[in-house]
Design an enzyme around this catalytic site. Structure first.
Site, PDB file in Angstrom:
ATOM      1  N   MET C   1       0.850  -1.199   0.000  1.00 50.42           N
ATOM      2  CA  MET C   1       0.000   0.000   0.000  1.00 50.42           C
ATOM      3  C   MET C   1       0.882   1.244   0.000  1.00 50.42           C
ATOM      4  O   MET C   1       1.758   1.300   0.842  1.00 50.42           O
ATOM      5  CB  MET C   1      -0.834  -0.014   1.280  1.00 50.42           C
ATOM      6  CG  MET C   1      -2.083   0.847   1.296  1.00 50.42           C
ATOM      7  SD  MET C   1      -1.880   2.632   1.418  1.00 50.42           S
ATOM      8  CE  MET C   1      -1.400   2.865   3.124  1.00 50.42           C
ATOM      9  N   PRO C   2       0.692   2.170  -0.837  1.00 52.65           N
ATOM     10  CA  PRO C   2      -0.237   2.220  -1.959  1.00 52.65           C
ATOM     11  C   PRO C   2       0.281   1.520  -3.218  1.00 52.65           C
ATOM     12  O   PRO C   2       1.475   1.261  -3.345  1.00 52.65           O
ATOM     13  CB  PRO C   2      -0.338   3.724  -2.222  1.00 52.65           C
ATOM     14  CG  PRO C   2       1.024   4.224  -1.899  1.00 52.65           C
ATOM     15  CD  PRO C   2       1.481   3.389  -0.722  1.00 52.65           C
ATOM     16  N   VAL C   3      -0.673   1.235  -4.119  1.00 54.66           N
ATOM     17  CA  VAL C   3      -0.343   0.829  -5.482  1.00 54.66           C
ATOM     18  C   VAL C   3      -0.808   1.949  -6.398  1.00 54.66           C
ATOM     19  O   VAL C   3      -1.947   2.418  -6.283  1.00 54.66           O
ATOM     20  CB  VAL C   3      -1.041  -0.497  -5.849  1.00 54.66           C
ATOM     21  CG1 VAL C   3      -0.928  -0.774  -7.340  1.00 54.66           C
ATOM     22  CG2 VAL C   3      -0.463  -1.658  -5.046  1.00 54.66           C
TER      23      VAL C   3
END
Lengths: 67, 67, 67, 67, 67, 67
Positions: C1-3
């Site tokens: 996280m994040p992508v």
């Protein structure tokens, strides 16, 4: 085939969504693709979470509303 | 151009989202792209629906919170 | 996280891609997210396959080039 | 707004792509959205990389071709 | 339903892709979903275009290869 | 690597989601990829927003429910 992902602002009416699904599907059936092969996935994004020109659309385009 | 899709855990603050939109947009304007051409779409995913190492992040990373 | 998924026109230089990866990652580390948690996936789209205002960008924006 | 991602099998003709871009854009302009706001991103996927019913489409649907 | 998008580094073998398609499809048929309803779209991303921890994977993870 | 995006109809149970995350992850660990490298992002789409054959799934497939 095809799979179509549509991103719009939150608040689009059910009637508008139906027209989006129908219109995109027709675009492909006009090309000879069978209608049962067309999948359209609509995702509604809150204007606060959609950035344009560096600002949330809720500020940048405050008065523009989804259909 | 460009279009940027950002996936984060649900619960990110409005202030953090504003910084994400501003920071990503600046990354592209620093490359000479006009800011009005940059669209950033943030999608928040519940930790239950985000798998890491075979488990939902709500279990695997129970104590980690989004900014 | 994040992508983060980035869509740009085909032809972006390796140097520009490196700056995109670095700049987007820094946006998140500035929010307190560890840098090893940030994944940035860049996809280059031929201008023929990117429609703007109903036309391929290769026609509509013939003279605009990616950085 | 909107952003539309279209996934099709590799091999679609340039003429078919133009019709996809035009048709999807018209779907939204018919709803009152200005055409310059509509972005359509087409991605072609080799049939080997598109699974249907547990098999690559290159085997499962060997004789079906994109328009 | 469902539609599954898989992002991997470029260079995955055809045999590995077949296993990805079969394995993901079985995950859903085990839940009672008919196999013909499962679509899996694999996209290969060059390691130069996949950023991890602020660097392209081609540098950060130079010696790791896709299956 | 890999990143997997799963799109299903809204209403999938928590238990089914856990099985989706576990099953997809195992598909990749069976190929030799370490489990901590696998991210699975599930997004639930209301049947009204998922078009099949030109109609919302809420009408076209009224009696089919997610697992």
């Amino acid at each position: 085939m095809p799979v179509v992902h549509v991103f719009v602002w939150k608040g689009m009416s059910g009637e508008a969504k139906r027209k989006v699904i129908a219109g995109i599907t027709k675009t492909f059936t006009d090309l000879g693709i069978p209608e049962q092969a067309v999948e359209v996935i609509i995702q509604e994004i809150p204007k606060e979470d959609w950035g344009i020109a560096g600002l949330p659309a809720s500020e940048k385009l405050r008065d523009v509303m989804p259909p």
